[in-house]
Design a protein around this motif. Structure first.
Motif, mmCIF file in Angstrom:
data_model
loop_
_atom_site.group_PDB
_atom_site.id
_atom_site.type_symbol
_atom_site.label_atom_id
_atom_site.label_comp_id
_atom_site.label_asym_id
_atom_site.label_seq_id
_atom_site.Cartn_x
_atom_site.Cartn_y
_atom_site.Cartn_z
ATOM 1 N N ILE A 42 -45.677 -29.418 -42.997
ATOM 2 C CA ILE A 42 -45.576 -29.405 -41.537
ATOM 3 C C ILE A 42 -46.382 -28.249 -40.951
ATOM 4 C CG2 ILE A 42 -43.987 -29.313 -39.581
ATOM 5 C CD1 ILE A 42 -43.824 -31.855 -41.338
ATOM 6 N N ARG A 43 -46.304 -27.084 -41.583
ATOM 7 C CA ARG A 43 -47.026 -25.914 -41.079
ATOM 8 C C ARG A 43 -48.530 -26.163 -41.018
ATOM 9 N NH1 ARG A 43 -47.729 -20.159 -44.319
ATOM 10 N NH2 ARG A 43 -49.084 -19.149 -42.790
ATOM 11 N N HIS A 44 -49.090 -26.782 -42.059
ATOM 12 C CA HIS A 44 -50.534 -27.002 -42.123
ATOM 13 C C HIS A 44 -50.954 -28.357 -41.554
ATOM 14 C CE1 HIS A 44 -51.198 -23.337 -44.448
ATOM 15 N NE2 HIS A 44 -50.166 -23.663 -45.199
ATOM 16 N N GLY A 45 -49.979 -29.133 -41.075
ATOM 17 C CA GLY A 45 -50.310 -30.420 -40.477
ATOM 18 C C GLY A 45 -50.827 -31.442 -41.463
ATOM 19 N N ILE A 46 -50.441 -31.297 -42.737
ATOM 20 C CA ILE A 46 -50.964 -32.198 -43.761
ATOM 21 C C ILE A 46 -50.569 -33.639 -43.484
ATOM 22 C CG2 ILE A 46 -50.742 -32.817 -46.209
ATOM 23 C CD1 ILE A 46 -50.667 -29.803 -46.812
ATOM 24 N N ASP A 47 -49.322 -33.835 -43.029
ATOM 25 C CA ASP A 47 -48.872 -35.208 -42.748
ATOM 26 C C ASP A 47 -49.680 -35.854 -41.631
ATOM 27 O OD1 ASP A 47 -47.685 -33.271 -41.060
ATOM 28 O OD2 ASP A 47 -46.095 -34.652 -40.482
ATOM 29 N N GLN A 48 -50.215 -35.052 -40.717
ATOM 30 C CA GLN A 48 -51.010 -35.582 -39.614
ATOM 31 C C GLN A 48 -52.470 -35.795 -39.995
ATOM 32 O OE1 GLN A 48 -50.038 -32.530 -36.672
ATOM 33 N NE2 GLN A 48 -48.532 -33.890 -35.728
ATOM 34 N N LEU A 49 -52.912 -35.127 -41.048
ATOM 35 C CA LEU A 49 -54.286 -35.282 -41.521
ATOM 36 C C LEU A 49 -54.439 -36.444 -42.493
ATOM 37 C CD1 LEU A 49 -55.118 -31.508 -42.141
ATOM 38 C CD2 LEU A 49 -56.006 -32.939 -40.291
ATOM 39 N N LEU A 50 -53.341 -36.856 -43.092
ATOM 40 C CA LEU A 50 -53.393 -37.954 -44.058
ATOM 41 C C LEU A 50 -53.699 -39.277 -43.361
ATOM 42 C CD1 LEU A 50 -50.246 -37.075 -46.213
ATOM 43 C CD2 LEU A 50 -52.642 -36.953 -46.966
ATOM 44 N N PRO A 51 -54.204 -40.267 -44.096
ATOM 45 C CA PRO A 51 -54.385 -41.595 -43.513
ATOM 46 C C PRO A 51 -53.075 -42.133 -42.950
ATOM 47 C CG PRO A 51 -55.377 -41.470 -45.708
ATOM 48 C CD PRO A 51 -54.609 -40.203 -45.512
ATOM 49 N N ASP A 52 -53.164 -42.940 -41.898
ATOM 50 C CA ASP A 52 -51.959 -43.500 -41.279
ATOM 51 C C ASP A 52 -51.128 -44.312 -42.258
ATOM 52 O OD1 ASP A 52 -52.648 -42.336 -38.901
ATOM 53 O OD2 ASP A 52 -53.582 -44.138 -38.059
ATOM 54 N N ARG A 53 -51.751 -44.797 -43.309
ATOM 55 C CA ARG A 53 -51.038 -45.641 -44.269
ATOM 56 C C ARG A 53 -50.130 -44.841 -45.200
ATOM 57 N NH1 ARG A 53 -55.524 -50.164 -46.216
ATOM 58 N NH2 ARG A 53 -55.750 -51.202 -44.200
ATOM 59 N N ILE A 54 -50.237 -43.527 -45.180
ATOM 60 C CA ILE A 54 -49.397 -42.697 -46.049
ATOM 61 C C ILE A 54 -48.336 -42.006 -45.208
ATOM 62 C CG2 ILE A 54 -49.326 -40.710 -47.605
ATOM 63 C CD1 ILE A 54 -52.165 -41.361 -48.424
ATOM 64 N N GLU A 55 -47.080 -42.210 -45.564
ATOM 65 C CA GLU A 55 -45.972 -41.542 -44.896
ATOM 66 C C GLU A 55 -45.328 -40.553 -45.852
ATOM 67 O OE1 GLU A 55 -41.560 -42.327 -42.878
ATOM 68 O OE2 GLU A 55 -42.628 -43.978 -43.850
ATOM 69 N N MET A 56 -45.157 -39.315 -45.381
ATOM 70 C CA MET A 56 -44.420 -38.311 -46.149
ATOM 71 C C MET A 56 -42.956 -38.347 -45.711
ATOM 72 S SD MET A 56 -46.807 -37.212 -48.044
ATOM 73 C CE MET A 56 -45.725 -36.100 -48.943
ATOM 74 N N ILE A 57 -42.065 -38.547 -46.671
ATOM 75 C CA ILE A 57 -40.620 -38.559 -46.427
ATOM 76 C C ILE A 57 -40.054 -37.255 -46.962
ATOM 77 C CG2 ILE A 57 -38.443 -39.724 -46.945
ATOM 78 C CD1 ILE A 57 -40.014 -42.305 -47.303
ATOM 79 N N HIS A 58 -39.302 -36.561 -46.129
ATOM 80 C CA HIS A 58 -38.786 -35.240 -46.509
ATOM 81 C C HIS A 58 -37.474 -35.394 -47.272
ATOM 82 C CE1 HIS A 58 -41.870 -34.368 -43.697
ATOM 83 N NE2 HIS A 58 -41.139 -34.605 -42.621
ATOM 84 N N GLY A 59 -37.419 -34.816 -48.453
ATOM 85 C CA GLY A 59 -36.270 -35.018 -49.329
ATOM 86 C C GLY A 59 -35.233 -33.916 -49.254
ATOM 87 N N PRO A 60 -34.195 -34.015 -50.092
ATOM 88 C CA PRO A 60 -33.069 -33.065 -50.059
ATOM 89 C C PRO A 60 -33.325 -31.841 -50.925
ATOM 90 C CG PRO A 60 -32.589 -34.795 -51.622
ATOM 91 C CD PRO A 60 -33.956 -35.106 -51.049
ATOM 92 N N GLY A 61 -34.497 -31.211 -50.747
ATOM 93 C CA GLY A 61 -34.896 -30.133 -51.634
ATOM 94 C C GLY A 61 -34.699 -28.747 -51.079
ATOM 95 N N CYS A 62 -33.885 -28.610 -50.042
ATOM 96 C CA CYS A 62 -33.575 -27.295 -49.491
ATOM 97 C C CYS A 62 -32.212 -26.869 -50.022
ATOM 98 C CB CYS A 62 -33.570 -27.352 -47.966
ATOM 99 S SG CYS A 62 -32.738 -25.961 -47.188
ATOM 100 N N PRO A 63 -32.139 -25.815 -50.840
ATOM 101 C CA PRO A 63 -30.846 -25.457 -51.461
ATOM 102 C C PRO A 63 -29.772 -25.074 -50.464
ATOM 103 C CG PRO A 63 -32.500 -23.741 -51.833
ATOM 104 C CD PRO A 63 -33.224 -24.916 -51.256
ATOM 105 N N VAL A 64 -30.158 -24.380 -49.388
ATOM 106 C CA VAL A 64 -29.184 -24.026 -48.364
ATOM 107 C C VAL A 64 -28.656 -25.276 -47.680
ATOM 108 C CG1 VAL A 64 -28.858 -22.798 -46.177
ATOM 109 C CG2 VAL A 64 -30.200 -21.751 -48.009
ATOM 110 N N CYS A 65 -29.568 -26.214 -47.411
ATOM 111 C CA CYS A 65 -29.216 -27.410 -46.640
ATOM 112 C C CYS A 65 -28.217 -28.306 -47.365
ATOM 113 C CB CYS A 65 -30.469 -28.216 -46.316
ATOM 114 S SG CYS A 65 -31.733 -27.287 -45.428
ATOM 115 N N VAL A 66 -28.337 -28.398 -48.676
ATOM 116 C CA VAL A 66 -27.479 -29.338 -49.400
ATOM 117 C C VAL A 66 -26.167 -28.703 -49.847
ATOM 118 C CG1 VAL A 66 -29.473 -30.673 -50.178
ATOM 119 C CG2 VAL A 66 -28.546 -28.878 -51.662
ATOM 120 N N THR A 67 -25.997 -27.395 -49.620
ATOM 121 C CA THR A 67 -24.720 -26.762 -49.951
ATOM 122 C C THR A 67 -23.625 -27.366 -49.074
ATOM 123 O OG1 THR A 67 -25.847 -24.701 -50.524
ATOM 124 C CG2 THR A 67 -23.480 -24.579 -50.101
ATOM 125 N N PRO A 68 -22.605 -27.974 -49.665
ATOM 126 C CA PRO A 68 -21.640 -28.744 -48.872
ATOM 127 C C PRO A 68 -20.797 -27.869 -47.960
ATOM 128 C CG PRO A 68 -20.938 -28.631 -51.152
ATOM 129 C CD PRO A 68 -22.315 -28.064 -51.101
#
Length: 370
Positions: A42-68
């Protein structure tokens, strides 16, 4: 390691983007597992530079976020007790529990301290033998070896006033849970390079084969991520589903044998709840019976605390890759970094925080209209 600037070279990035565009003939959706990769994308805008046919889906890889939520509430209950020094990394202090966060406990007189290593907490226990010192041990396989070593040292040195509140989670079971969801749209994964630095890559070929999805181990700089995407697209277009290592400067197939041996000694696999997702079988670690005396849940008898998630916050759907952060009606209005509803808006690796920080504030038209 070479200078990081070499992994942010705009000319090399353009060449990789050109190769990705030239390779992409169909629509593909891939998930980056790591929150650090999400922020880089997101910081470097990579998802916006990629071809429209490629979608980046953000996963559950933030350790703080998934702490119940219930673990946060247990931390709050322990931190508020007299005679306790509660130690944590700084990014956990503003994560909301059911009613407050660790900053509120501190303002109410709780002895809550930010440390930079679990060994700092162990030193506090040595220096304060009349106090109970608790370290909040969260995260994926990346942070677990240091926590395991600290418990090992506490037992070896006979430091009985130290304990660990454990909320460690594992990547492979989370990938399986994502792929088995009836709402899953993920066709490939960018694997977290730092996790694989510890654990290696040997756990992933069975998953790639079972779910017929490519998996590419990827670093965190722009060129690392673009190279991971390039390799992933090449596999998808060719109909392959293999595990590739695009981060060889840090990752080997075997990982770190010494760290893995320490993990096997101190921890055992258990079912673990993930915030906003629910319980994933065999997806976490707890202290093994040999080290159970250092388990803060057991020591402070908070194991039976349970909590209900916010009905407004949709961070669980964000963590599963079902929606983007700005598709939540509360994003940027009721939920901001100063007044967060969920951990994904607080954490330095949270997807919601990335969208807010780097000004991805507009809701999609169909969501705004709804």
């Amino acid at each position: 390691m070479k200078y990081l600037d070499e992994f942010s070279d705009p000319q090399l990035a353009k060449k990789l983007l050109d190769r990705i565009r030239a390779t992409t003939d169909r629509r593909w959706s891939m998930m980056e597992v790591c929150g650090g990769q999400t922020h880089s994308i997101i910081r470097h805008g990579i998802d916006q530079l990629l071809p429209d046919r490629i979608e980046m889906i953000h996963g559950p890889g933030c350790p703080v976020c998934v702490t119940p939520l219930e673990i946060i509430d247990k931390a709050l209950a322990i931190a508020a007790r007299p005679g306790v020094i509660f130690c944590s990394f700084g990014d956990m202090l503003r994560v909301p529990g059911s009613e407050k966060d660790l900053f509120h406990v501190k303002s109410e007189g709780g002895d809550v301290r930010v440390v930079y290593s679990p060994l700092d907490a162990l030193e506090l226990a040595k220096a304060n033998p009349d106090r109970q010192v608790v370290f909040f041990g969260i995260g994926f396989e990346t942070t677990a070896p240091a926590n395991a070593m600290t418990v090992y040292q506490a037992q070896r040195l006979g430091i009985e006033n130290f304990s660990l509140l454990v909320s460690h989670v594992l990547v492979p079971p989370a990938i399986a849970a994502i792929m088995e969801s009836p709402q899953c749209r993920v066709q490939a994964f960018l694997l977290a390079g730092h996790v694989c630095t510890v654990m290696g890559t040997q756990e992933y070929p069975p998953l790639a084969e079972r779910y017929r999805v490519p998996m590419v181990v990827t670093g965190f700089e722009p060129l690392d991520i673009l190279e991971g995407i390039r390799r992933t697209v090449a596999q998808l277009e060719a109909g392959r589903h293999e595990v590739e290592n695009a981060y060889p400067r840090a990752v080997s197939a075997a990982g770190n044998p010494a760290a893995k041996a320490m993990l096997d000694d101190v921890f055992e696999v258990t079912d673990r709840a993930w915030r906003g997702i629910g319980v994933i079988p065999d997806s976490g670690w707890r202290l093994s019976p040999r080290y159970r005396d250092f388990d803060a849940e057991h020591r402070f008898a908070v194991g039976e605390l349970h909590a209900a998630e916010s009905s407004i916050c949709r961070s669980g759907e964000v963590l599963q890759g079902l929606i983007k952060p700005n598709e939540c009606a509360a994003f940027g209005t009721q939920c901001t970094p100063r007044n967060p509803l969920g951990a994904t808006m607080v954490s330095s690796e949270g997807a919601c925080a990335a969208y807010y920080l780097y000004r991805r504030l507009d809701q999609p038209a169909e969501v705004a209209h709804a």
